[in-house]
Design a protein around this motif. Structure first.
Motif, mmCIF file in Angstrom:
data_model
loop_
_atom_site.group_PDB
_atom_site.id
_atom_site.type_symbol
_atom_site.label_atom_id
_atom_site.label_comp_id
_atom_site.label_asym_id
_atom_site.label_seq_id
_atom_site.Cartn_x
_atom_site.Cartn_y
_atom_site.Cartn_z
ATOM 1 N N ALA A 95 1.235 -0.684 0.233
ATOM 2 C CA ALA A 95 -0.085 0.218 0.075
ATOM 3 C C ALA A 95 1.290 0.989 0.541
ATOM 4 O O ALA A 95 0.094 2.389 -0.631
ATOM 5 N N LEU A 96 1.999 0.616 0.956
ATOM 6 C CA LEU A 96 2.835 1.542 0.703
ATOM 7 C C LEU A 96 4.476 1.640 -0.285
ATOM 8 O O LEU A 96 4.560 0.821 -0.383
ATOM 9 N N LYS A 97 4.938 2.969 -0.873
ATOM 10 C CA LYS A 97 6.451 2.758 -2.055
ATOM 11 C C LYS A 97 7.065 3.584 -1.724
ATOM 12 O O LYS A 97 6.070 4.576 -2.010
ATOM 13 N N GLN A 98 7.832 3.336 -1.804
ATOM 14 C CA GLN A 98 9.227 5.155 -2.028
ATOM 15 C C GLN A 98 9.125 4.980 -3.601
ATOM 16 O O GLN A 98 10.421 3.907 -4.425
ATOM 17 N N ILE A 99 9.698 5.658 -4.481
ATOM 18 C CA ILE A 99 10.110 5.643 -5.482
ATOM 19 C C ILE A 99 11.117 7.297 -5.412
ATOM 20 O O ILE A 99 10.906 8.423 -5.160
ATOM 21 N N ILE A 100 12.701 6.579 -5.926
ATOM 22 C CA ILE A 100 13.530 7.781 -5.642
ATOM 23 C C ILE A 100 13.648 8.296 -6.967
ATOM 24 O O ILE A 100 14.096 7.360 -8.315
ATOM 25 N N GLY A 101 13.582 9.539 -7.251
ATOM 26 C CA GLY A 101 13.604 10.197 -8.000
ATOM 27 C C GLY A 101 13.088 11.897 -8.201
ATOM 28 O O GLY A 101 12.390 11.782 -7.150
ATOM 29 N N ASP A 102 13.912 12.306 -8.680
ATOM 30 C CA ASP A 102 13.179 13.519 -8.687
ATOM 31 C C ASP A 102 12.739 14.438 -9.658
ATOM 32 O O ASP A 102 12.686 14.521 -11.345
ATOM 33 N N VAL A 103 11.264 14.415 -9.317
ATOM 34 C CA VAL A 103 10.249 14.911 -10.334
ATOM 35 C C VAL A 103 10.325 16.291 -10.963
ATOM 36 O O VAL A 103 9.340 16.551 -11.191
ATOM 37 N N GLY A 104 11.148 16.745 -10.346
ATOM 38 C CA GLY A 104 11.568 18.319 -11.178
ATOM 39 C C GLY A 104 11.997 17.938 -12.347
ATOM 40 O O GLY A 104 12.000 19.206 -13.352
ATOM 41 N N ASP A 105 12.332 16.864 -12.604
ATOM 42 C CA ASP A 105 13.171 16.495 -14.211
ATOM 43 C C ASP A 105 12.003 15.627 -14.906
ATOM 44 O O ASP A 105 11.320 15.060 -14.374
ATOM 45 N N PRO A 106 12.205 16.727 -15.636
ATOM 46 C CA PRO A 106 10.341 16.163 -16.832
ATOM 47 C C PRO A 106 11.220 14.773 -16.728
ATOM 48 O O PRO A 106 9.845 14.185 -17.584
ATOM 49 N N ASN A 107 11.690 14.071 -16.931
ATOM 50 C CA ASN A 107 12.809 12.755 -18.027
ATOM 51 C C ASN A 107 11.627 11.807 -16.505
ATOM 52 O O ASN A 107 11.761 10.556 -16.700
ATOM 53 N N VAL A 108 12.320 12.274 -15.716
ATOM 54 C CA VAL A 108 11.480 11.276 -14.437
ATOM 55 C C VAL A 108 10.444 11.702 -14.103
ATOM 56 O O VAL A 108 9.333 10.231 -14.186
ATOM 57 N N MET A 109 9.241 12.318 -14.730
ATOM 58 C CA MET A 109 7.725 12.616 -14.530
ATOM 59 C C MET A 109 7.874 11.545 -15.711
ATOM 60 O O MET A 109 6.926 10.772 -15.890
ATOM 61 N N ASP A 110 8.284 11.670 -16.291
ATOM 62 C CA ASP A 110 7.799 11.042 -17.627
ATOM 63 C C ASP A 110 8.159 9.369 -17.638
ATOM 64 O O ASP A 110 7.310 8.634 -18.321
#
Length: 242
Positions: free
Chosen positions: A146-161
């Motif tokens: 139910a809870l998961k962590q994702i490591i990534g900078d969502v300020g980076d459009p590539n991470v958002m994609d």
């Protein structure tokens, strides 16, 4: 005077004396609401009233028990946002929640207690939760999925994609980023490119803190400042309509 020139001018005025003493004090300002580019809609008014009512009955004792220091913020309300987050989730019953900024995990834990069955909360950060000093998270918190962590900078459009489908399907976002005057601009720009399948609720933390003032003011979608029932440093709701 427009907000941005005013902010730039005040930055060069030197540090003013605060008019009172408190445990924690931040710079802020006040501005007229009638010319704010994002005015609240019926959805936000109704959600706020119902969520505040629900928050009155919520206990965050189990989350507070994870803390080794005081004050135990999750059970402070109003003044902290944890009970309000629980009230909002109780009201909306979202199946997909995205948190931006894991840090010690208190907000994630507070929201997880109010997820409906089968729902999932994905919390993004650039640091693994195990590396954060004073983390309140434990390995078993992730066991059910139910809870998961994702490591990534969502300020980076590539991470958002990379996580576009998760963002498209999200019902609720809780945005508690670094407030550095840079990240939030990038995040909102990336968010504007997401082809949402619905109009999610965005909950922004610290909207009255100095670096967030222009960010919050500039959002032109329906929004509501709910600080008096949330976090003393600012809690804002945005109905992210197309």
């Amino acid at each position: 005077m427009k907000l941005r020139p005013l902010l730039d001018r005040i930055k060069h005025m030197g540090k003013p004396q605060f008019p009172f003493a408190a445990r924690h004090v931040e710079y802020s300002t006040i501005a007229s609401a009638d010319d704010n580019p994002g005015q609240p809609d019926k959805f936000l008014f109704d959600l706020a009233l119902k969520s505040v009512q629900r928050a009155r009955e919520i206990s965050m004792a189990s989350v507070s028990a994870r803390m080794t220091s005081t004050p135990h913020y999750p059970d402070v309300w109003p003044g902290e946002h944890y009970k309000l987050l629980g009230g909002i989730l109780d009201e909306l019953q979202p199946m997909t929640v995205v948190e931006i900024g894991t840090f010690t995990g208190l907000s994630a834990l507070a929201m997880c207690e109010h997820l409906p069955a089968g729902a999932q909360l994905s919390t993004f950060d650039i640091f693994p939760w195990q590396s954060i000093s004073g983390t309140c998270l434990k390995s078993e918190d992730f066991a059910s999925g139910a809870l998961k962590q994702i490591i990534g900078d969502v300020g980076d459009p590539n991470v958002m994609d990379q996580h576009a489908e998760l963002f498209r399907q999200a019902d609720v976002f809780f945005v508690d980023g670094p407030k550095d005057g840079v990240f939030e601009h990038k995040f909102l720009e990336n968010l504007s490119r997401v082809a949402f399948t619905k109009a999610p609720l965005m909950i922004f933390d610290d909207i009255r803190v100095w670096n967030m003032l222009a960010i919050w003011r500039g959002i032109q979608k329906p929004k509501l400042d709910l600080t008096s029932f949330g976090h003393w440093s600012g809690t804002g709701l945005v109905h992210w309509m197309a």
